[in-house]
Motif scaffolding. Sequence first.
Motif, PDB file in Angstrom:
ATOM      1  N   ILE A  25       0.913  -1.048   0.102  1.00 55.44           N
ATOM      2  CA  ILE A  25       0.218   0.010   0.002  1.00 55.44           C
ATOM      3  C   ILE A  25       0.818   1.112   0.099  1.00 55.44           C
ATOM      4  O   ILE A  25       0.681   2.059  -0.851  1.00 55.44           O
ATOM      5  CB  ILE A  25      -0.888   0.107   1.325  1.00 55.44           C
ATOM      6  CG1 ILE A  25      -1.944  -1.165   1.069  1.00 55.44           C
ATOM      7  CG2 ILE A  25      -1.765   1.336   1.436  1.00 55.44           C
ATOM      8  CD1 ILE A  25      -2.954  -1.340   2.264  1.00 55.44           C
ATOM      9  N   HIS A  26       1.797   1.387   0.856  1.00 58.56           N
ATOM     10  CA  HIS A  26       2.810   2.408   0.983  1.00 58.56           C
ATOM     11  C   HIS A  26       3.368   2.678  -0.405  1.00 58.56           C
ATOM     12  O   HIS A  26       3.681   4.001  -0.892  1.00 58.56           O
ATOM     13  CB  HIS A  26       3.857   1.960   1.864  1.00 58.56           C
ATOM     14  CG  HIS A  26       4.522   3.283   2.323  1.00 58.56           C
ATOM     15  ND1 HIS A  26       5.550   3.134   3.522  1.00 58.56           N
ATOM     16  CD2 HIS A  26       4.535   4.629   2.355  1.00 58.56           C
ATOM     17  CE1 HIS A  26       5.718   4.383   3.993  1.00 58.56           C
ATOM     18  NE2 HIS A  26       5.298   5.266   2.943  1.00 58.56           N
ATOM     19  N   HIS A  27       3.826   1.702  -1.195  1.00 60.48           N
ATOM     20  CA  HIS A  27       4.473   1.815  -2.325  1.00 60.48           C
ATOM     21  C   HIS A  27       3.481   1.966  -3.719  1.00 60.48           C
ATOM     22  O   HIS A  27       3.504   3.025  -4.092  1.00 60.48           O
ATOM     23  CB  HIS A  27       5.406   0.700  -2.714  1.00 60.48           C
ATOM     24  CG  HIS A  27       6.021   0.681  -4.174  1.00 60.48           C
ATOM     25  ND1 HIS A  27       5.816  -0.154  -5.062  1.00 60.48           N
ATOM     26  CD2 HIS A  27       7.165   1.407  -4.517  1.00 60.48           C
ATOM     27  CE1 HIS A  27       6.560   0.199  -5.998  1.00 60.48           C
ATOM     28  NE2 HIS A  27       7.427   1.017  -5.902  1.00 60.48           N
ATOM     29  N   ASN A  79      11.772  11.626  -1.206  1.00 58.80           N
ATOM     30  CA  ASN A  79      11.756  10.974  -0.004  1.00 58.80           C
ATOM     31  C   ASN A  79      11.424   9.537   0.221  1.00 58.80           C
ATOM     32  O   ASN A  79      12.211   8.522   0.656  1.00 58.80           O
ATOM     33  CB  ASN A  79      10.913  11.541   1.064  1.00 58.80           C
ATOM     34  CG  ASN A  79      11.285  13.016   1.637  1.00 58.80           C
ATOM     35  OD1 ASN A  79      12.424  13.172   1.304  1.00 58.80           O
ATOM     36  ND2 ASN A  79      10.371  13.846   1.996  1.00 58.80           N
ATOM     37  N   HIS A  80      10.360   8.942  -0.641  1.00 65.03           N
ATOM     38  CA  HIS A  80      10.114   7.554  -0.626  1.00 65.03           C
ATOM     39  C   HIS A  80      10.984   6.680  -1.365  1.00 65.03           C
ATOM     40  O   HIS A  80      11.418   5.558  -1.005  1.00 65.03           O
ATOM     41  CB  HIS A  80       8.703   7.452  -1.131  1.00 65.03           C
ATOM     42  CG  HIS A  80       7.279   7.657  -0.149  1.00 65.03           C
ATOM     43  ND1 HIS A  80       7.076   9.080   0.081  1.00 65.03           N
ATOM     44  CD2 HIS A  80       6.885   7.224   1.000  1.00 65.03           C
ATOM     45  CE1 HIS A  80       6.191   9.067   1.168  1.00 65.03           C
ATOM     46  NE2 HIS A  80       6.308   8.019   1.677  1.00 65.03           N
ATOM     47  N   THR A  81      11.538   7.343  -2.455  1.00 66.49           N
ATOM     48  CA  THR A  81      12.613   6.691  -3.288  1.00 66.49           C
ATOM     49  C   THR A  81      13.882   6.362  -2.377  1.00 66.49           C
ATOM     50  O   THR A  81      14.291   5.282  -2.357  1.00 66.49           O
ATOM     51  CB  THR A  81      12.945   7.283  -4.634  1.00 66.49           C
ATOM     52  OG1 THR A  81      11.793   7.586  -5.417  1.00 66.49           O
ATOM     53  CG2 THR A  81      13.999   6.654  -5.364  1.00 66.49           C
ATOM     54  N   ILE A 160      13.836   7.579   8.178  1.00 68.83           N
ATOM     55  CA  ILE A 160      12.727   6.843   8.610  1.00 68.83           C
ATOM     56  C   ILE A 160      11.270   7.445   8.453  1.00 68.83           C
ATOM     57  O   ILE A 160      11.151   8.892   8.869  1.00 68.83           O
ATOM     58  CB  ILE A 160      12.626   6.096  10.106  1.00 68.83           C
ATOM     59  CG1 ILE A 160      11.767   5.157  10.267  1.00 68.83           C
ATOM     60  CG2 ILE A 160      12.933   7.303  11.107  1.00 68.83           C
ATOM     61  CD1 ILE A 160      12.047   4.275  11.414  1.00 68.83           C
ATOM     62  N   ASP A 161      10.307   6.782   7.701  1.00 67.42           N
ATOM     63  CA  ASP A 161       8.809   7.477   7.554  1.00 67.42           C
ATOM     64  C   ASP A 161       8.304   7.093   8.968  1.00 67.42           C
ATOM     65  O   ASP A 161       7.872   6.124   9.182  1.00 67.42           O
ATOM     66  CB  ASP A 161       8.275   6.811   6.455  1.00 67.42           C
ATOM     67  CG  ASP A 161       7.109   7.505   6.097  1.00 67.42           C
ATOM     68  OD1 ASP A 161       6.715   8.337   6.749  1.00 67.42           O
ATOM     69  OD2 ASP A 161       6.902   7.294   4.833  1.00 67.42           O
ATOM     70  N   VAL A 162       7.759   8.040   9.578  1.00 65.97           N
ATOM     71  CA  VAL A 162       6.992   7.989  10.609  1.00 65.97           C
ATOM     72  C   VAL A 162       5.564   8.367  10.654  1.00 65.97           C
ATOM     73  O   VAL A 162       4.571   8.149  11.734  1.00 65.97           O
ATOM     74  CB  VAL A 162       7.872   8.622  12.188  1.00 65.97           C
ATOM     75  CG1 VAL A 162       9.347   8.170  12.530  1.00 65.97           C
ATOM     76  CG2 VAL A 162       7.753  10.254  11.974  1.00 65.97           C
ATOM     77  N   GLU A 164       1.823   7.358  10.210  1.00 61.12           N
ATOM     78  CA  GLU A 164       1.142   6.223  10.325  1.00 61.12           C
ATOM     79  C   GLU A 164       1.040   5.285   9.050  1.00 61.12           C
ATOM     80  O   GLU A 164       1.135   4.103   9.368  1.00 61.12           O
ATOM     81  CB  GLU A 164      -0.109   6.561  10.898  1.00 61.12           C
ATOM     82  CG  GLU A 164       0.026   6.990  12.348  1.00 61.12           C
ATOM     83  CD  GLU A 164      -1.305   7.158  13.117  1.00 61.12           C
ATOM     84  OE1 GLU A 164      -2.512   7.308  12.354  1.00 61.12           O
ATOM     85  OE2 GLU A 164      -1.376   7.596  14.283  1.00 61.12           O
ATOM     86  N   HIS A 165       0.796   5.834   7.844  1.00 60.89           N
ATOM     87  CA  HIS A 165       0.618   4.787   6.781  1.00 60.89           C
ATOM     88  C   HIS A 165       2.046   3.947   6.451  1.00 60.89           C
ATOM     89  O   HIS A 165       1.965   2.738   6.103  1.00 60.89           O
ATOM     90  CB  HIS A 165       0.350   5.295   5.570  1.00 60.89           C
ATOM     91  CG  HIS A 165       1.400   6.284   4.844  1.00 60.89           C
ATOM     92  ND1 HIS A 165       1.134   7.284   4.080  1.00 60.89           N
ATOM     93  CD2 HIS A 165       2.757   6.213   5.016  1.00 60.89           C
ATOM     94  CE1 HIS A 165       2.252   7.846   3.834  1.00 60.89           C
ATOM     95  NE2 HIS A 165       3.220   7.112   4.171  1.00 60.89           N
ATOM     96  N   ALA A 166       3.075   4.148   7.248  1.00 59.77           N
ATOM     97  CA  ALA A 166       4.122   3.330   7.275  1.00 59.77           C
ATOM     98  C   ALA A 166       4.369   2.029   8.176  1.00 59.77           C
ATOM     99  O   ALA A 166       5.044   1.096   8.115  1.00 59.77           O
ATOM    100  CB  ALA A 166       5.488   4.133   7.444  1.00 59.77           C
TER     101      ALA A 166
HETATM  102 MN   MN3 Z   1       5.192   7.393   3.411  1.00 63.31          MN
END
Ligand code: MN3
Length: 197
Positions: A25-27, A79-81, A160-162, A164-166
């Motif tokens: 879902i995150h990706h 940021n996600h990459t 680190i992605d903090v 909540e979806h992470a």
């Molecule tokens: Mn994220």
Amino acid sequence: MFTLPPLPYTYDALEPYIDAQTMEIHHSKHHQAYVDKLNGAVVGTEWEEKPLDELLQSLPLLPDNIKTVVKNHGWGHRNHTFFWNIMIPGWSTPSDNFMQIINKNFGSFDSFKEQFATAALANFGSGRTRLIKKHDDLEIVNTPNQNNPLMDYNKAILGIDVREHAYYLKYQNRRAEYLTNRRSVVNWNKVEELYNK
Ligand code: MN3
């Protein structure tokens, strides 16, 4: 057109620390949405052919009607990459060389982990907690949303992605547990490579 980069591993590769459904879902949803909204803002404008880095560096020059969208979603994409690439399946540890750098800056590896977790727990809402290279030193920095106030993500060597979806599907409100488990999938070779860049 910007495109969603494939993950360097499968969705279930970081199990049990980060579950496959969260990764998918995150990706495929969240990261894809950043890419789509970024494209929606720039396609058909003079900015559509610009590489992402250049586009982000040009933010002050962008027209007002797309500036905020490009800032939020362009950085979200970047940021996600970055986030996918500093994780790796299986346990990794810092090299002896890099451990010395950690020890010099934080006293010990345990102390680094504690300081990083404390910062990430205190990072209210949906930000990122990062390890930043400043000159040759290391610093832990919290930023809100997709902001990267340094405007130079190359200085970030671990993040680190903090949001909540992470982690919410698996950990719900247990952010501390997510942070502890997240340590098991840090790609320390990549972190060191970025430090030496
Ligand atoms: Mn994220």
